[in-house]
Design an enzyme around this catalytic site. Structure first.
Site, PDB file in Angstrom:
ATOM      1  N   ASP A  71       0.816  -1.209   0.000  1.00  0.00           N
ATOM      2  CA  ASP A  71       0.000   0.000   0.000  1.00  0.00           C
ATOM      3  C   ASP A  71       0.858   1.271   0.000  1.00  0.00           C
ATOM      4  O   ASP A  71       0.485   2.283  -0.587  1.00  0.00           O
ATOM      5  CB  ASP A  71      -0.935   0.006   1.209  1.00  0.00           C
ATOM      6  CG  ASP A  71      -2.048  -1.024   1.063  1.00  0.00           C
ATOM      7  OD1 ASP A  71      -2.187  -1.586  -0.039  1.00  0.00           O
ATOM      8  OD2 ASP A  71      -2.768  -1.271   2.047  1.00  0.00           O
ATOM      9  N   ASN A 146      -4.550   9.052   1.370  1.00  0.00           N
ATOM     10  CA  ASN A 146      -5.069   8.439   2.587  1.00  0.00           C
ATOM     11  C   ASN A 146      -5.447   9.463   3.655  1.00  0.00           C
ATOM     12  O   ASN A 146      -6.588   9.525   4.085  1.00  0.00           O
ATOM     13  CB  ASN A 146      -4.050   7.464   3.169  1.00  0.00           C
ATOM     14  CG  ASN A 146      -4.294   6.039   2.730  1.00  0.00           C
ATOM     15  OD1 ASN A 146      -5.145   5.780   1.877  1.00  0.00           O
ATOM     16  ND2 ASN A 146      -3.550   5.102   3.294  1.00  0.00           N
ATOM     17  N   ASP A 176      -2.268  13.061  21.068  1.00  0.00           N
ATOM     18  CA  ASP A 176      -0.972  12.945  20.404  1.00  0.00           C
ATOM     19  C   ASP A 176      -1.026  13.501  18.989  1.00  0.00           C
ATOM     20  O   ASP A 176       0.014  13.693  18.355  1.00  0.00           O
ATOM     21  CB  ASP A 176      -0.534  11.470  20.345  1.00  0.00           C
ATOM     22  CG  ASP A 176      -0.071  10.957  21.701  1.00  0.00           C
ATOM     23  OD1 ASP A 176       0.050  11.762  22.630  1.00  0.00           O
ATOM     24  OD2 ASP A 176       0.171   9.732  21.826  1.00  0.00           O
ATOM     25  N   GLY A 188      -6.865   2.785   6.968  1.00  0.00           N
ATOM     26  CA  GLY A 188      -5.451   2.858   7.298  1.00  0.00           C
ATOM     27  C   GLY A 188      -5.222   3.328   8.725  1.00  0.00           C
ATOM     28  O   GLY A 188      -5.719   2.752   9.695  1.00  0.00           O
ATOM     29  N   SER A 190      -6.322   5.879  10.362  1.00  0.00           N
ATOM     30  CA  SER A 190      -7.545   6.260  11.067  1.00  0.00           C
ATOM     31  C   SER A 190      -8.210   5.057  11.715  1.00  0.00           C
ATOM     32  O   SER A 190      -8.662   5.119  12.866  1.00  0.00           O
ATOM     33  CB  SER A 190      -8.518   6.949  10.097  1.00  0.00           C
ATOM     34  OG  SER A 190      -9.752   7.221  10.721  1.00  0.00           O
TER      35      SER A 190
END
Length: 291
Positions: A71, A146, A176, A188, A190
């Site tokens: 990916d 992405n 963070d 991905g 998320s």
């Protein structure tokens, strides 16, 4: 038929599938152009192909851009295609292969199914970042397929991400970092931070905080025509902004605007593959022994 071929790194046994693709393309009389660094992996030095790079060799006349790898390689392929509208397909020689859906063992089908029209084109939205002063790491390629992420740098302390949607204040995330993900990116980074899975053609974005220190800070799905304005503060002077795999250092308190890009990326989706099939096979979606 005009085809661009790209890859980043290979194990020796993976080069076999590259030559299988090239053989199949030769059968249909395709014009093949290889990425200049990719040529170094070719073991047959007698066969020389035209090359392309980020700055030359690609245009809208190409019918297909084939990415060999995982990916991450697909995300890098988007930085070559940019807004040229060349349809992309990924052959998975990596691990998960959520974007690179084609198995390397079936690489010949990339050509044979394309020739007979057993596919459709799916347009994927991107996000882009706007800064009032240029940053060399971002200027040339300010878009991501992405996600765009702001995160802490050089500290274990949280940062505060002041967030506005269409100029209306939403909240200040103590976390963070914060991910602004496209539907393509929803599976991905998320997803690993608790975000929802979104069908790739949905016209939406999702804000996903990274390790938030607020129990009520949850992923938030918004319309993809929303203008997102962020301002980061914290104990350090700088924070990080990442566009897929590309990273820049940004001073704290500098306003960042994120919005949908003006162009889309065309993905080749074969009839033998589908997003739902990939969910089941790669993420074990709904796996239940009763099924």
């Amino acid at each position: 038929m005009k085809v661009a071929v790209y890859g980043q790194s290979f194990q020796d046994h993976d080069i076999v599938c590259v030559y299988e693709l090239l053989d199949e393309l030769e059968k249909v009389g395709a014009e093949v152009v290889l990425e200049e660094s990719f040529m170094e992996f070719m073991t047959d030095k007698e066969k020389v192909y035209p090359t392309f790079s980020n700055s030359y060799g690609l245009d809208g006349s190409f019918d297909m851009f084939v990415s060999f790898g995982g990916d991450g390689t697909m995300l890098r392929a988007v930085t070559y295609v940019k807004d040229l509208g060349i349809p992309i397909v990924g052959v998975n020689t990596g691990r998960l292969g959520f974007l690179s859906t084609f198995k390397k063992e079936d690489v010949r089908k990339v050509v044979t199914e394309f020739v007979v029209g057993a596919y459709h084109i799916e347009e994927r939205s991107l996000v882009e970042i706007c800064l009032d002063n240029g940053f060399s790491e971002i200027d040339d390629m300010n878009f991501a397929l992405n996600e765009i992420t702001v995160s802490r740098k050089d500290t274990t302390s949280m940062i505060t991400v002041e967030t506005y949607l269409n100029e209306e204040y939403l909240t200040s995330y103590w976390a963070d970092g914060l991910i602004v993900s496209t539907p393509t990116g929803s599976t991905g980074y998320s997803l690993s931070c608790g975000g929802p899975v979104i069908a790739p053609t949905t016209k939406s974005l999702v804000l996903t905080p990274i390790a938030p220190h607020n129990l009520n800070a949850r992923p938030f799905v918004i319309s993809d025509d929303t203008k997102i304005r962020l301002k980061v503060s914290g104990r350090e002077e700088n924070h990080l902004v990442s566009l897929d795999s590309r990273i820049a250092v940004i001073p704290n308190e500098k306003e960042i605007v994120i919005q949908k890009s003006s162009f889309t990326v065309k993905m080749i989706v074969y009839k033998s593959e589908s997003f739902l099939k990939t969910l089941r096979n790669k993420l074990l979606w709904g796996q239940d022994k009763r099924n």
